[in-house]
Design an enzyme around this catalytic site. Sequence first.
Site, PDB file in Angstrom:
ATOM      1  N   LEU A  92      -7.908  13.588   5.181  1.00  0.00           N
ATOM      2  CA  LEU A  92      -7.703  12.335   4.438  1.00  0.00           C
ATOM      3  C   LEU A  92      -6.568  12.456   3.415  1.00  0.00           C
ATOM      4  O   LEU A  92      -6.682  11.999   2.281  1.00  0.00           O
ATOM      5  CB  LEU A  92      -8.995  11.886   3.742  1.00  0.00           C
ATOM      6  CG  LEU A  92     -10.190  11.582   4.643  1.00  0.00           C
ATOM      7  CD1 LEU A  92     -11.355  11.047   3.821  1.00  0.00           C
ATOM      8  CD2 LEU A  92      -9.825  10.605   5.746  1.00  0.00           C
ATOM      9  N   GLY A 105     -16.992   5.139   8.986  1.00  0.00           N
ATOM     10  CA  GLY A 105     -17.276   4.782  10.365  1.00  0.00           C
ATOM     11  C   GLY A 105     -17.891   3.408  10.501  1.00  0.00           C
ATOM     12  O   GLY A 105     -17.829   2.565   9.598  1.00  0.00           O
ATOM     13  N   THR A 114     -18.910   9.958   9.460  1.00  0.00           N
ATOM     14  CA  THR A 114     -17.528  10.182   9.899  1.00  0.00           C
ATOM     15  C   THR A 114     -16.957  11.445   9.278  1.00  0.00           C
ATOM     16  O   THR A 114     -16.258  12.220   9.940  1.00  0.00           O
ATOM     17  CB  THR A 114     -16.650   8.968   9.523  1.00  0.00           C
ATOM     18  OG1 THR A 114     -17.143   7.809  10.197  1.00  0.00           O
ATOM     19  CG2 THR A 114     -15.195   9.191   9.907  1.00  0.00           C
ATOM     20  N   GLU A 152      15.518  -7.347  -9.501  1.00  0.00           N
ATOM     21  CA  GLU A 152      16.551  -8.261  -9.977  1.00  0.00           C
ATOM     22  C   GLU A 152      17.727  -7.496 -10.571  1.00  0.00           C
ATOM     23  O   GLU A 152      18.894  -7.818 -10.309  1.00  0.00           O
ATOM     24  CB  GLU A 152      15.968  -9.202 -11.033  1.00  0.00           C
ATOM     25  CG  GLU A 152      14.821 -10.074 -10.524  1.00  0.00           C
ATOM     26  CD  GLU A 152      13.454  -9.465 -10.765  1.00  0.00           C
ATOM     27  OE1 GLU A 152      12.514 -10.238 -11.000  1.00  0.00           O
ATOM     28  OE2 GLU A 152      13.326  -8.218 -10.695  1.00  0.00           O
TER      29      GLU A 152
END
Length: 363
Positions: free
Chosen positions: A204, A291, A196, A52
């Site tokens: 990651l 996974g 995984t 704003e």
Amino acid sequence: MNETEAMRRALDLAWRGWGRVHPNPMVGAVVLRSGIVIGEGYHAEFGGPHAEAAAIAAAGRFARGCTLVVTLEPCDHLGQQPPCTGLIQEAGIDRVIVATRDPNPVAAGGAAHLAELGVRCELGLLTESAQAQNAIFLHRFLQPERPFVALKLATTIDNRIADRAGRSRWISGEESRDFVHWLRAGFDAIGVGGHTARVDDASLTVRGAVVPRTPPLRVVFDRHAECPLSLNLIRTAAETPTTMVVGSAAPTARITALDGAGVKVIRALSLVAGLRSLREQGVESILIEGGGRLAGALLEAGLVDRYYWIQSPLWLGESGIPAISGLPGAGLVEAERWQVVERRPLGEDTLLVMDRRACSPAS
């Protein structure tokens, strides 16, 4: 530009704060006079001017008598920035249109205060879109016991995440991979299952256009703590914060070794308990990237709030590894229908975003 179009523009502007404003919400604002945009702005950085204030500053003296269209109820408290309600009154804004209320009890009440100040305030324009955009922020107040959980899977047409040899690089295209790095930037943590982690040995981390204000924590859900210390995730744990959620029966020797490598280990009796522990440690949102067994377990337990599905135009057949494993079947009548939030192409791939349930603070 009508008011609905102005709100859509404000929502588009708000996305520019992704990864930079947490724990604040993303907010966009447009100052409108007789269908003409006089000023616009968004919350760009945590601790910086609110949307704003940015929009009113852009409009300058021409803001007087205008309508302010904003995606979230203006704040009514003094924090790192002055209350937006006061700025709105001082600027001479005649009317404020708000998409959704602010559930934060510290900042809420702006709409009522504006009305007391003589500024007309209307709520409810494109509420669902605004709530979907700030789903992580809203979740903090609606379900504070655990993080907001998003599941992201990149699959083939026949819903496979890897071929028979476990190879998944690359099912999706370059535009999809860029999107995933953008997506990671807005989460507190990135999670994967132990299998995984062992197969992909991914870093990651966020390596995209948006540099997150706070790099996400890396989380591995490995019930038996079987991940070898040679994994990249573990070798770099001293530099990049990494947590492993293990079961109560995980060998103490493995936990000691992980701790010595710099990995923080959480023992948990269940996924629910593991997520609760992560939340207690400040993780308000986590993006799960596989996974299949972890995805199935989270879905079965009703712990997934949002699903990002990237579908690529290829087939791997029955020998491919399923994207979701262990999920019990359901009849058509009992099957849970999710709410589609977004559909769009990512190069040759397709992104489908679905929410398990809509956030529902009063609009």
